[in-house]
Design a protein around this motif. Structure first.
Motif, PDB file in Angstrom:
ATOM      1  N   ASP A   1      11.453  -1.340   0.756  1.00  0.00           N
ATOM      2  CA  ASP A   1      12.557  -1.713   0.062  1.00  0.00           C
ATOM      3  C   ASP A   1      13.443  -1.191  -0.913  1.00  0.00           C
ATOM      4  O   ASP A   1      14.245  -1.645  -1.452  1.00  0.00           O
ATOM      5  CB  ASP A   1      11.819  -2.536  -0.527  1.00  0.00           C
ATOM      6  CG  ASP A   1      10.981  -4.005   0.126  1.00  0.00           C
ATOM      7  OD1 ASP A   1      11.446  -4.287   0.442  1.00  0.00           O
ATOM      8  OD2 ASP A   1       9.816  -3.689  -0.269  1.00  0.00           O
TER       9      ASP A   1
ATOM     10  N   ASN B   1       1.391  -2.002   5.320  1.00  0.00           N
ATOM     11  CA  ASN B   1       2.261  -1.700   3.783  1.00  0.00           C
ATOM     12  C   ASN B   1       1.484   0.066   3.295  1.00  0.00           C
ATOM     13  O   ASN B   1       2.074   0.735   3.252  1.00  0.00           O
ATOM     14  CB  ASN B   1       1.917  -2.512   2.968  1.00  0.00           C
ATOM     15  CG  ASN B   1       1.049  -2.757   2.364  1.00  0.00           C
ATOM     16  OD1 ASN B   1      -0.109  -1.797   2.372  1.00  0.00           O
ATOM     17  ND2 ASN B   1       0.427  -3.579   1.650  1.00  0.00           N
TER      18      ASN B   1
ATOM     19  N   ARG C   1      10.635   0.421   8.308  1.00  0.00           N
ATOM     20  CA  ARG C   1      10.974  -1.403   8.473  1.00  0.00           C
ATOM     21  C   ARG C   1      12.044  -1.206   6.896  1.00  0.00           C
ATOM     22  O   ARG C   1      11.679  -1.067   6.090  1.00  0.00           O
ATOM     23  CB  ARG C   1      10.700  -1.832   8.470  1.00  0.00           C
ATOM     24  CG  ARG C   1      11.377  -3.514   8.406  1.00  0.00           C
ATOM     25  CD  ARG C   1      10.289  -4.493   8.316  1.00  0.00           C
ATOM     26  NE  ARG C   1      11.489  -5.450   7.597  1.00  0.00           N
ATOM     27  CZ  ARG C   1      11.706  -7.391   8.878  1.00  0.00           C
ATOM     28  NH1 ARG C   1      11.254  -7.183  10.306  1.00  0.00           N
ATOM     29  NH2 ARG C   1      11.963  -7.893   8.227  1.00  0.00           N
TER      30      ARG C   1
ATOM     31  N   THR D   1       6.694  -1.243   5.514  1.00  0.00           N
ATOM     32  CA  THR D   1       8.194  -1.980   5.535  1.00  0.00           C
ATOM     33  C   THR D   1       8.750  -0.913   3.925  1.00  0.00           C
ATOM     34  O   THR D   1       7.292  -1.234   2.681  1.00  0.00           O
ATOM     35  CB  THR D   1       8.088  -3.144   4.756  1.00  0.00           C
ATOM     36  OG1 THR D   1       8.277  -3.513   6.063  1.00  0.00           O
ATOM     37  CG2 THR D   1       9.098  -3.746   4.155  1.00  0.00           C
TER      38      THR D   1
ATOM     39  N   ASN E   1      14.236  -3.100   4.581  1.00  0.00           N
ATOM     40  CA  ASN E   1      14.331  -4.153   4.236  1.00  0.00           C
ATOM     41  C   ASN E   1      15.721  -4.226   3.516  1.00  0.00           C
ATOM     42  O   ASN E   1      15.881  -3.782   1.821  1.00  0.00           O
ATOM     43  CB  ASN E   1      13.354  -4.833   3.383  1.00  0.00           C
ATOM     44  CG  ASN E   1      12.378  -5.942   4.283  1.00  0.00           C
ATOM     45  OD1 ASN E   1      12.899  -5.715   5.686  1.00  0.00           O
ATOM     46  ND2 ASN E   1      11.206  -5.959   3.734  1.00  0.00           N
TER      47      ASN E   1
END
Length: 468
Positions: free
Chosen positions: A255, A229, A295, A253, A297
């Motif tokens: 979000d 992270n 990434r 990642t 999400n």
């Protein structure tokens, strides 16, 4: 008819090489026999078409997208893409029976035509099988190693929820190194690709150092990647430890934008890591020539915000080649998108990003037929958890009931059987089958579709090309 530059892979070069995460590529020793066989098949088909094109049919793996004045046709088995005018398209599909010799040859060479009565699924699986035989002994082994199940974030969708939070024990490091070395015994390639993950992977850096130093001591070459992270990154780690660990790329990642990101991660109160902090970390990676895969999400609740996030990231990092995007639909939730919504989202994302090769999956679409869906069915890929249990997939870490053995008692028969899998019946006639080989079987356990993101990327990319 004309070939769209930069996409086509001639059938004779299908088995040229295998590129793997971590850098480099491997050429296959049996390439010549495969290539010569393919040449002979193509030559005979062209000769046969010269006497009677009525014995041919369009490939079941053609995706045909209409544009204002022509057609974009992509074949998922041969990885070829062409533009056809309306007359050529009618000839391809058999609506116009008069086909010149050159066009016949082009249709066959690009895989757009095959002989009537051909079971194309069987042809695909045969090609994939030959490729996999060569791949299985030539490609590097892949190890997904769990440094810890501890994490300083509390993402609500985490598939490790409920797993006991501990580090990999030091007293099992030698046993793990022995296991890794033993798996190299029957390989032609003495190289390992190691992916470090957690928990928050970098909460146990001593384990990473122990393993990498152990591999070097045993003269085992390797490269590594990290899923993190980013909250524990510092400049010393990037400039010194990442070099020692041979880190080639990072996956992080995100979000959403600031408010959503910080609300989703719910970092420990003692950690003052913000959205702005993350942007600084990404910049630090980029400045040190580390590949960064962001990434994104995606779920129904945040899909529009992810598009805004992509615009923001583009404004900051568009000029940096080593920063790419990895859209991923969250599984195991009630907030999932329908297939049509997924396709529409990906098309919007590609429009925002503009350069399709900034989407790292799209830039790596296989030019060879997929021989297995993913690591679950790859006997050369191992996932090890903090207890020394071994799995076929990292999504099963910490759940021994899904294991295929342990460092102390590994089940070789169970591992070999991973390659013997069944493609679901509903996938048999799917045009995307050569790109996914049946998709993600683990998704069956969460009630999600097996289809992988590559399906939506191809579909959306073709539509964008057709509209251009």
């Amino acid at each position: 008819m004309f070939v769209i530059k930069g996409v086509n892979k001639d059938v004779f070069n299908l088995f040229w090489s295998y590129k793997f995460r971590g850098g480099g590529e491997i050429n296959f020793q049996d390439r010549n026999s495969i290539v010569n066989s393919a040449k002979k098949i193509i030559k005979n088909l062209i000769k046969e078409a010269g006497s009677d094109e009525g014995r041919f049919k369009p490939s079941m793996y053609n995706i045909c997208i209409p544009s204002r004045s022509d057609w974009v046709v992509y074949n998922t088995l041969f990885n070829t893409m062409v533009r056809l005018n309306d007359g050529e398209y009618r000839k391809l599909t058999g609506k116009n029976k008069s086909v010149g010799n050159k066009l016949k040859t082009d249709f066959i060479k690009n895989g757009l035509w095959c002989r009537k009565g051909t079971n194309e699924k069987s042809v695909y699986l045969e090609l994939a099988g030959k490729y996999n035989t060569s791949l299985s002994i030539n490609k590097p082994l892949a190890f997904n190693l769990t440094t810890t199940t501890k994490c300083n974030a509390k993402c609500p969708y985490c598939y490790e929820k409920g797993v006991r939070m501990v580090d990999f024990p030091k007293n099992k490091v030698t046993r793990l190194l022995d296991f890794m070395e033993s798996k190299l015994a029957d390989r032609k390639n003495n190289f390992l690709v190691v992916n470090w993950f957690g928990g928050e992977t970098l909460a146990n850096t001593s384990f990473i150092s122990d393993i990498t130093e152990g591999l070097k001591a045993r003269n085992i070459d390797f490269s590594s990647s990290i899923i993190t992270n980013g909250s524990l990154i510092n400049e010393y780690m990037v400039k010194k430890q990442f070099v020692d660990w041979k880190v080639k790329d990072i996956q992080i990642t995100i979000d959403g934008l600031k408010e959503t990101y910080e609300k989703t991660k719910r970092y420990s109160k003692s950690l003052s890591f913000t959205f702005e902090s993350l942007m600084e970390v990404i910049g630090l990676f980029a400045d040190n020539e580390i590949e960064v895969h962001l990434r994104l999400n995606v779920s129904r609740s945040n899909c529009q915000e992810i598009l805004k996030l992509a615009e923001y990231l583009q404004s900051k990092f568009a000029g940096l080649k080593n920063i790419t995007y990895y859209p991923a639909f969250i599984t195991g939730i009630r907030d999932d998108l329908t297939p049509d919504e997924k396709s529409n989202f990906v098309k919007q994302l590609l429009t925002v990003i503009k350069n399709p090769f900034k989407v790292n999956i799209l830039s790596r679409i296989d030019s060879v037929p997929q021989s297995h869906p993913c690591m679950v069915n790859d006997p050369g890929s191992y996932t090890v958890d903090v207890n020394g249990n071994i799995y076929a997939c990292e999504h099963r870490v910490g759940r021994p009931e899904y294991g295929i053995g342990s460092l102390e008692n590994f089940d070789e028969d169970a591992n070999r059987k991973r390659a013997n899998f069944e493609i679901p019946e509903y996938c048999h006639k799917c045009v995307y089958l050569p790109k996914c080989c049946g998709g993600c079987s683990v998704n069956d356990e969460t009630g999600d579709e097996r289809c992988m993101i590559v399906k939506y990327l191809i579909q959306s990319y073709l539509e964008i090309i057709a509209e251009s």
